[in-house]
Design an enzyme around this catalytic site. Structure first.
Site, mmCIF file in Angstrom:
data_model
loop_
_atom_site.group_PDB
_atom_site.id
_atom_site.type_symbol
_atom_site.label_atom_id
_atom_site.label_comp_id
_atom_site.label_asym_id
_atom_site.label_seq_id
_atom_site.Cartn_x
_atom_site.Cartn_y
_atom_site.Cartn_z
ATOM 1 N N GLU A 97 93.620 44.203 93.166
ATOM 2 C CA GLU A 97 93.456 42.845 92.629
ATOM 3 C C GLU A 97 93.645 42.856 91.119
ATOM 4 O O GLU A 97 93.109 43.725 90.427
ATOM 5 C CB GLU A 97 92.052 42.341 92.982
ATOM 6 N N ASP B 148 98.844 43.307 89.779
ATOM 7 C CA ASP B 148 100.279 42.994 89.889
ATOM 8 C C ASP B 148 100.893 42.667 88.538
ATOM 9 O O ASP B 148 101.977 43.139 88.201
ATOM 10 C CB ASP B 148 100.560 41.904 90.932
ATOM 11 N N GLY C 283 91.932 31.479 98.038
ATOM 12 C CA GLY C 283 92.567 32.630 97.402
ATOM 13 C C GLY C 283 93.591 33.284 98.306
ATOM 14 O O GLY C 283 93.827 34.482 98.244
ATOM 15 N N SER D 33 99.728 28.136 96.983
ATOM 16 C CA SER D 33 100.715 27.751 95.961
ATOM 17 C C SER D 33 102.010 28.544 96.133
ATOM 18 O O SER D 33 103.108 27.976 96.109
ATOM 19 C CB SER D 33 100.151 27.952 94.553
ATOM 20 N N GLU E 77 105.532 28.760 88.609
ATOM 21 C CA GLU E 77 104.083 28.794 88.385
ATOM 22 C C GLU E 77 103.761 29.009 86.905
ATOM 23 O O GLU E 77 102.853 28.406 86.350
ATOM 24 C CB GLU E 77 103.468 29.905 89.240
ATOM 25 N N ASP F 244 101.815 37.397 95.161
ATOM 26 C CA ASP F 244 101.656 36.300 96.120
ATOM 27 C C ASP F 244 103.006 35.851 96.679
ATOM 28 O O ASP F 244 103.177 35.684 97.886
ATOM 29 C CB ASP F 244 100.959 35.108 95.453
#
Length: 382
Positions: A35, A38, A125, A129, A161, A173
């Site tokens: 987490e 990235d 989460g 999006s 984004e 994502d």
């Protein structure tokens, strides 16, 4: 994929625009571990899931474009040569951003209509999006024969984004949503944007999500703050990203950074290592090791990176009390959303019930339990 969802957007589209659309399904994602690594060029371990966004899209001869978010009962009309971001937090920025970034690559698209609806739980989460962005870019690529590769498409989604939504997200994502493989998780190297697929069969265990059903308002600004803290540490170390750093490197500049930022940098370096160890644990069928790494990830997110919240910490603490839960951690950007739990199948329902009761007693609101399947990435629905 939800056939019901696809059928619903198709029927709405035909009724509204009197023509048959292309149909796309774009999934949300989970992340087993890795987490906030990235955007630091590290490793992540995501998988596409069977919840996502169904979109119906077709060319328009009305002289403008129409986008309809069925979930929100909201419609927007716009012209391709007059695009600019709407106010912060508007859903249409995801659509506008993708269109603008396609045009920035000198690709020509014509007017189009799109209707979409999702079944990704809000604020969980799970990257609704990215699923939306990918459904738009994938649909436009098909509709106007743009010749974009999947990698080009996810970079367009990411830029949308950054530039229209204002979240400086990494690539995980969009990648997981686009490249997902059924029954597999992807160990993604965010520096090379290449992944290795790991078939996930936890035998007597499974993954289970518990949604806090909260989304604390500081999430986007805190996300960007942490990203800039990591970038400033990388600059001091004269490296591109924290992926190149070791704990020893970080110690060299301990007197030049705040204690808080030192811990953030340390967390990222340790989480990149944990993610690679998790892949090995899955290879070796060592679920106890995988679970311990998940708990370690949560501890780092809570105490070092400081992106957790009371509700997430409570759910992880409940998991630790149950021997049938091998590991748990918060998943996603933080400040709300879900925990991901590695739990014995025989215990899952009972644990879901007991934790829901404890959560309601503590916070006077409901949490939600989800069971997910790992699915294929963004695709046309025939």
């Amino acid at each position: 994929m939800s056939a019901t969802l696809v059928k619903e957007v198709k029927e709405h589209f035909i009724k509204k625009f009197k023509t048959h659309p292309l149909l796309i399904f774009s999934p949300g994602r989970i992340n087993i571990i890795g987490e906030h690594t990235d955007y630091n060029g590290g490793f992540v371990f995501p998988a596409a899931v069977d919840k996502g966004i169904a979109a119906a899209i077709q060319k328009s001869d009305a002289g403008n474009c129409t986008a309809i978010a069925l979930d929100l009962d909201s419609t927007i009309e716009f012209e391709l040569d007059k695009l600019k971001p709407s106010k912060e937090g508007s859903w249409e920025n995801y659509v506008f951003g993708v269109v603008a970034e396609i045009q920035n690559r000198n690709k020509v698209i014509g007017d189009f209509n799109i209707i979409f609806k999702g079944n990704i739980p809000g604020g969980a989460g799970m990257s609704s999006s990215a699923a939306l962005e990918n459904s738009v870019v994938f649909g436009l690529n098909e509709l106007f024969d743009l010749g974009l590769t999947k990698t080009e498409m996810i970079l367009i989604s990411q830029k949308a984004e950054h530039n229209y939504v204002g979240v400086k997200c990494g690539i995980m994502d969009q990648y997981a949503s686009m490249f997902g493989i059924k029954n597999n998780a992807l160990l993604l190297d965010c520096r090379t944007i290449e992944s290795k697929a790991y078939e996930i069969d936890f035998k007597e265990h499974q993954l289970m999500l518990i949604n806090t059903n909260v989304k604390h308002s500081l999430s986007d600004s805190a996300y960007n703050d942490r990203r800039s803290a990591c970038e400033s540490i990388a600059d001091m170390l004269q490296i591109e990203t924290l992926r190149e750093a070791t704990e020893q490197d970080l110690e060299q500049i301990i007197d030049k950074v705040t204690p808080e930022n030192y811990q953030k940098g340390l967390y990222v370096i340790q989480e990149i290592e944990r993610t690679q160890k998790a892949a090995k644990a899955i290879e070796n069928n060592d679920l106890e090791k995988l679970g311990a790494l998940m708990y370690g990830s949560h501890s780092g997110l809570q105490h070092q990176y400081k992106v957790s919240c009371a509700e997430l910490d409570f759910l992880v603490d409940q998991a630790k009390k149950n021997k049938k839960v091998l590991g748990a951690r918060m998943m996603g950007g933080g400040f709300g959303g879900c925990t991901i739990n590695l739990i014995a199948k025989e215990e899952a329902k009972a644990f879901g019930k007991s934790v829901s009761k404890a959560y309601k007693n503590k916070f006077h609101k409901e949490c939600s339990v989800y069971f997910i399947k790992l699915s294929d990435g963004t695709h046309l629905v025939k």
